[in-house]
Design an enzyme around this catalytic site. Structure first.
Site, PDB file in Angstrom:
ATOM      1  N   ASP A  98       0.598  -1.129  -0.232  1.00  0.00           N
ATOM      2  CA  ASP A  98       0.064  -0.182   0.382  1.00  0.00           C
ATOM      3  C   ASP A  98       1.527   1.362  -0.403  1.00  0.00           C
ATOM      4  O   ASP A  98       2.508   1.621   0.294  1.00  0.00           O
ATOM      5  CB  ASP A  98      -0.911  -0.017   1.196  1.00  0.00           C
ATOM      6  CG  ASP A  98      -2.030  -0.429   1.229  1.00  0.00           C
ATOM      7  OD1 ASP A  98      -1.635  -1.850  -0.254  1.00  0.00           O
ATOM      8  OD2 ASP A  98      -3.209  -1.073   1.986  1.00  0.00           O
ATOM      9  N   HIS A 149      -6.431   3.681  -4.271  1.00  0.00           N
ATOM     10  CA  HIS A 149      -5.948   3.485  -2.773  1.00  0.00           C
ATOM     11  C   HIS A 149      -6.060   4.602  -2.729  1.00  0.00           C
ATOM     12  O   HIS A 149      -5.517   5.701  -1.781  1.00  0.00           O
ATOM     13  CB  HIS A 149      -4.615   3.068  -1.926  1.00  0.00           C
ATOM     14  CG  HIS A 149      -4.391   3.548  -1.039  1.00  0.00           C
ATOM     15  ND1 HIS A 149      -5.627   2.265   0.171  1.00  0.00           N
ATOM     16  CD2 HIS A 149      -3.388   3.058   0.289  1.00  0.00           C
ATOM     17  CE1 HIS A 149      -5.222   1.991   1.401  1.00  0.00           C
ATOM     18  NE2 HIS A 149      -3.962   2.820   1.455  1.00  0.00           N
ATOM     19  N   HIS A 153      -4.326   9.554   0.019  1.00  0.00           N
ATOM     20  CA  HIS A 153      -5.008   8.922   1.822  1.00  0.00           C
ATOM     21  C   HIS A 153      -5.852   9.737   2.471  1.00  0.00           C
ATOM     22  O   HIS A 153      -4.928   9.715   4.014  1.00  0.00           O
ATOM     23  CB  HIS A 153      -3.209   8.206   1.780  1.00  0.00           C
ATOM     24  CG  HIS A 153      -3.422   7.481   3.126  1.00  0.00           C
ATOM     25  ND1 HIS A 153      -3.916   7.190   4.171  1.00  0.00           N
ATOM     26  CD2 HIS A 153      -2.862   6.019   2.214  1.00  0.00           C
ATOM     27  CE1 HIS A 153      -3.425   5.539   4.320  1.00  0.00           C
ATOM     28  NE2 HIS A 153      -2.606   5.453   3.726  1.00  0.00           N
ATOM     29  N   HIS A 243       3.874  -2.621   3.049  1.00  0.00           N
ATOM     30  CA  HIS A 243       3.560  -1.191   2.411  1.00  0.00           C
ATOM     31  C   HIS A 243       5.111  -1.004   1.973  1.00  0.00           C
ATOM     32  O   HIS A 243       5.785  -1.424   1.956  1.00  0.00           O
ATOM     33  CB  HIS A 243       3.475  -0.260   3.655  1.00  0.00           C
ATOM     34  CG  HIS A 243       2.643  -0.368   4.450  1.00  0.00           C
ATOM     35  ND1 HIS A 243       1.795  -0.948   5.375  1.00  0.00           N
ATOM     36  CD2 HIS A 243       1.352   0.743   4.289  1.00  0.00           C
ATOM     37  CE1 HIS A 243       1.457  -0.936   5.588  1.00  0.00           C
ATOM     38  NE2 HIS A 243       0.328  -0.232   5.340  1.00  0.00           N
TER      39      HIS A 243
END
Length: 278
Positions: A98, A149, A153, A243
């Site tokens: 991510d 995503h 964010h 990540h």
């Protein structure tokens, strides 16, 4: 420097259709992609080599959720909870990363995946994808799946519906521009989902995918701890969350080099779903 223009799946299909039509004309002249929802995991509390682009064979195959060129994505089931696992037989797992792409860490992760001929999923943020389109092009070249995503964010549960749509739609657009096709998957930042996110994701042709195993690598707990969390959580259908951006991800990079070959030696097949689950 102007970025090279990438062919989207729709443009490829359209060009193919034109070529077929032209060939047919020449011949005449010569002769005269719902599953039941599942329970979500605890939300993550964390912060958040350029290759020549040459569409590979899988990019020419029609994706579930897309019709002929020029059509809108097929409306999906509006889920009430994200998917946590992937269906399939055998010892299959999915590795997801991510918050990227990040030129400090993403290339190293891609190098490790390439070394073992493994495909993964990258849930990218639009604002970073816009600055590092070469990394998305490399993901496409090497067969990885890119998911949405959001753009910046944010915590979606604090946004208005129109703001959520903007975050998701802008990211879909930049992924199509740099990766070559629109995403089929999305993941809410921090694992914070709401009804609007599920509805808008379905409208944009994306399924919500969460995770089964959270490495908590954003806390920089140490390489050994990250490796142990993956090994302890390994099981058929598991989706692992790590990540490649959002902070110091050097431990994530080095942990992958340890746990990936171990998973493969243990008989796991690491895959990345290219289709909607049906």
């Amino acid at each position: 420097m102007q970025k090279p223009q990438l062919l989207t799946r729709r443009r490829v299909l359209l060009a193919g259709a034109a070529a077929v039509g032209a060939a047919g004309t020449a011949g005449v002249l010569a002769a005269g992609l719902g599953e039941e929802p599942v329970r979500p995991t605890t939300p993550a509390a964390g912060p958040r080599a350029r290759h020549a682009f040459d569409p590979s064979a899988y990019r020419l195959q029609p994706l579930t959720g897309y019709g002929p060129p020029g059509t809108e994505p097929r409306r999906l089931l509006v889920r009430r909870e994200p998917l946590l696992r992937v269906p399939g037989r055998g010892r299959t797992m999915v590795l997801t990363f991510d918050d990227g792409p990040d030129p400090r860490y993403t290339p190293d992760i891609l190098d490790t995946l390439a070394k073992y001929d493994v495909r993964a999923m990258f849930f990218v943020c639009g604002e970073k994808a816009a600055d590092h389109g070469d990394l998305l092009a490399r993901m496409a070249d090497e067969g990885h799946v890119v998911g949405n995503h959001t753009w910046s964010h944010p915590l979606l549960t604090r946004l208005r519906r129109r703001q959520i749509r903007s975050e998701m739609e802008r990211t879909c657009d930049i992924i199509e521009e740099t990766y070559g096709e629109r995403p089929l998957w999305f993941r809410a930042p921090y694992g914070a989902w709401n009804r609007a996110a599920f509805q808008l994701g379905a409208e944009l042709g994306m399924e919500p995918l969460a995770w089964t195993v959270d490495t908590l690598d954003w806390t920089t707990p140490g390489i050994r701890t990250i490796v142990d969390r993956v090994h302890d959580g390994a099981a058929p259908g598991v989706v692992v969350l790590s990540h490649d951006a959002g902070g110091d991800r050097s431990q994530s990079v080095r942990a992958l080099r340890v746990y990936l070959p171990h998973l493969l030696d243990s008989g796991y097949h690491i895959t990345a779903p290219r289709w909607h689950f049906v």
